[in-house]
Write a protein that holds these residues in place. Structure first.
Motif, PDB file in Angstrom:
ATOM      1  N   ASP A  27      11.667   0.534   3.372  1.00  0.00           N
ATOM      2  CA  ASP A  27      11.420  -0.893   3.175  1.00  0.00           C
ATOM      3  C   ASP A  27      10.021  -1.147   2.619  1.00  0.00           C
ATOM      4  OD1 ASP A  27      13.952  -1.436   4.212  1.00  0.00           O
ATOM      5  OD2 ASP A  27      13.191  -1.625   6.253  1.00  0.00           O
ATOM      6  N   ARG A  28       9.047  -0.311   3.033  1.00  0.00           N
ATOM      7  CA  ARG A  28       7.682  -0.470   2.524  1.00  0.00           C
ATOM      8  C   ARG A  28       7.650  -0.334   1.009  1.00  0.00           C
ATOM      9  NH1 ARG A  28       3.788   4.354   2.964  1.00  0.00           N
ATOM     10  NH2 ARG A  28       5.296   4.951   1.390  1.00  0.00           N
ATOM     11  N   THR A  51      -2.293  -8.526   5.274  1.00  0.00           N
ATOM     12  CA  THR A  51      -1.033  -8.992   5.844  1.00  0.00           C
ATOM     13  C   THR A  51      -0.917 -10.506   5.727  1.00  0.00           C
ATOM     14  OG1 THR A  51      -0.967  -7.116   7.347  1.00  0.00           O
ATOM     15  CG2 THR A  51       0.350  -9.021   7.967  1.00  0.00           C
ATOM     16  N   TYR A  55       2.268 -13.082   4.876  1.00  0.00           N
ATOM     17  CA  TYR A  55       2.924 -13.577   6.092  1.00  0.00           C
ATOM     18  C   TYR A  55       2.014 -14.545   6.838  1.00  0.00           C
ATOM     19  CZ  TYR A  55       5.883  -9.392   5.559  1.00  0.00           C
ATOM     20  OH  TYR A  55       6.718  -8.424   5.087  1.00  0.00           O
ATOM     21  N   GLY A  59       6.524 -16.438   9.386  1.00  0.00           N
ATOM     22  CA  GLY A  59       7.238 -15.454   8.564  1.00  0.00           C
ATOM     23  C   GLY A  59       6.614 -15.312   7.192  1.00  0.00           C
ATOM     24  N   GLU A  91      10.907  -9.834   4.240  1.00  0.00           N
ATOM     25  CA  GLU A  91      11.492 -10.068   5.572  1.00  0.00           C
ATOM     26  C   GLU A  91      11.973  -8.766   6.192  1.00  0.00           C
ATOM     27  OE1 GLU A  91      14.420 -13.087   4.724  1.00  0.00           O
ATOM     28  OE2 GLU A  91      12.978 -14.708   5.080  1.00  0.00           O
ATOM     29  N   THR A  92      12.582  -7.914   5.390  1.00  0.00           N
ATOM     30  CA  THR A  92      13.065  -6.617   5.886  1.00  0.00           C
ATOM     31  C   THR A  92      11.903  -5.712   6.274  1.00  0.00           C
ATOM     32  OG1 THR A  92      14.998  -6.811   4.453  1.00  0.00           O
ATOM     33  CG2 THR A  92      14.499  -4.618   5.301  1.00  0.00           C
ATOM     34  N   TYR A  93      10.812  -5.781   5.535  1.00  0.00           N
ATOM     35  CA  TYR A  93       9.646  -4.926   5.781  1.00  0.00           C
ATOM     36  C   TYR A  93       8.782  -5.408   6.941  1.00  0.00           C
ATOM     37  CZ  TYR A  93       5.051  -2.781   4.949  1.00  0.00           C
ATOM     38  OH  TYR A  93       3.864  -2.126   5.095  1.00  0.00           O
ATOM     39  N   ARG A  94       8.922  -6.607   7.380  1.00  0.00           N
ATOM     40  CA  ARG A  94       8.012  -7.251   8.347  1.00  0.00           C
ATOM     41  C   ARG A  94       7.616  -6.349   9.507  1.00  0.00           C
ATOM     42  NH1 ARG A  94       6.063 -12.910   9.560  1.00  0.00           N
ATOM     43  NH2 ARG A  94       4.886 -12.430  11.403  1.00  0.00           N
ATOM     44  N   SER A  95       8.524  -5.573  10.050  1.00  0.00           N
ATOM     45  CA  SER A  95       8.197  -4.736  11.210  1.00  0.00           C
ATOM     46  C   SER A  95       7.259  -3.576  10.861  1.00  0.00           C
ATOM     47  CB  SER A  95       9.473  -4.190  11.857  1.00  0.00           C
ATOM     48  OG  SER A  95      10.146  -3.346  10.948  1.00  0.00           O
ATOM     49  N   GLY A  96       7.144  -3.222   9.595  1.00  0.00           N
ATOM     50  CA  GLY A  96       6.285  -2.113   9.195  1.00  0.00           C
ATOM     51  C   GLY A  96       4.886  -2.521   8.772  1.00  0.00           C
ATOM     52  N   LYS A  99      -1.754  -4.340  10.852  1.00  0.00           N
ATOM     53  CA  LYS A  99      -2.479  -5.467  11.447  1.00  0.00           C
ATOM     54  C   LYS A  99      -3.361  -6.159  10.419  1.00  0.00           C
ATOM     55  CE  LYS A  99      -2.615  -3.927  16.198  1.00  0.00           C
ATOM     56  NZ  LYS A  99      -3.423  -3.568  17.344  1.00  0.00           N
TER      57      LYS A  99
END
Length: 188
Positions: A27-28, A51, A55, A59, A91-96, A99
């Motif tokens: 995803d990254r 980041t 975002y 979101g 949106e798919t990458y958000r968890s990766g 900070k």
């Protein structure tokens, strides 16, 4: 087309874009190269994004921010609306996300190096048998596609951050179909 690092980066076809984004391993990579394709920015600008440039607490932002400190000539900050396809990648990458940096480097320090991004792209292109593609292909493709769609040069210049039309025009490729259309329009 680029050959052995010489010449202009290839303008990608729709088929090549689809193949690349299918073949990216994570995803990254889709988010990183998606930013380059859907904003027309340079790989160095995408790699160094914070980041908060993409975002907020709710979101994905409505606009991507390319800070002047990270642009080529450090002239001015650009904000570019987020395309719906790019929004999906983000949106798919958000968890990766890191900070501080949108695309953190090794061990979470600093941001991913543009040379590392180049290596990711080269390995993917080698697997697919694509020739002449570089990280700059996404920028050339975006700007050429906007020009082909009839977007005024002044608008493209605002998105790309080029200081002059002459510099921008070196990016734009003229297709055989456009040449034929221009000649066909001569109806006296």
């Amino acid at each position: 087309m680029k050959v052995d690092g010489h010449g202009q980066a290839k303008v990608l076809t729709l088929y090549e874009i689809a193949k690349l984004f299918e073949a990216f391993e994570g995803d990254r990579d889709r988010a990183l190269f998606g930013i380059c394709l859907y904003t027309g920015c340079r790989i160095s600008e995408a790699c160094s994004m914070l980041t908060t440039d993409a975002y907020d607490a709710a979101g994905v932002r409505m606009k991507i921010t390319l800070r002047k400190a990270n642009t080529r000539r450090k002239q001015e900050t650009r904000q570019i609306p987020v395309n719906s396809v790019l929004k999906g990648y983000l949106e798919t990458y958000r968890s990766g996300v890191g900070k501080q940096y949108l695309f953190p480097g090794r061990h979470g320090r600093e941001h991913i190096n543009p040379k590392s991004a180049d290596e990711i792209l080269r390995e993917t292109c080698d697997r697919l048998g694509l020739v002449g593609v570089s990280t700059h292909s996404f920028r050339r493709t975006a700007l050429t596609q906007m020009s082909s769609a009839g977007v005024p040069l002044r608008v493209i210049q605002e998105i790309s951050g080029h200081r002059s039309w002459q510099a921008l025009q070196r990016y734009l490729e003229v297709s055989e179909l456009q040449l034929e259309g221009a000649i066909a329009s001569l109806n006296f």
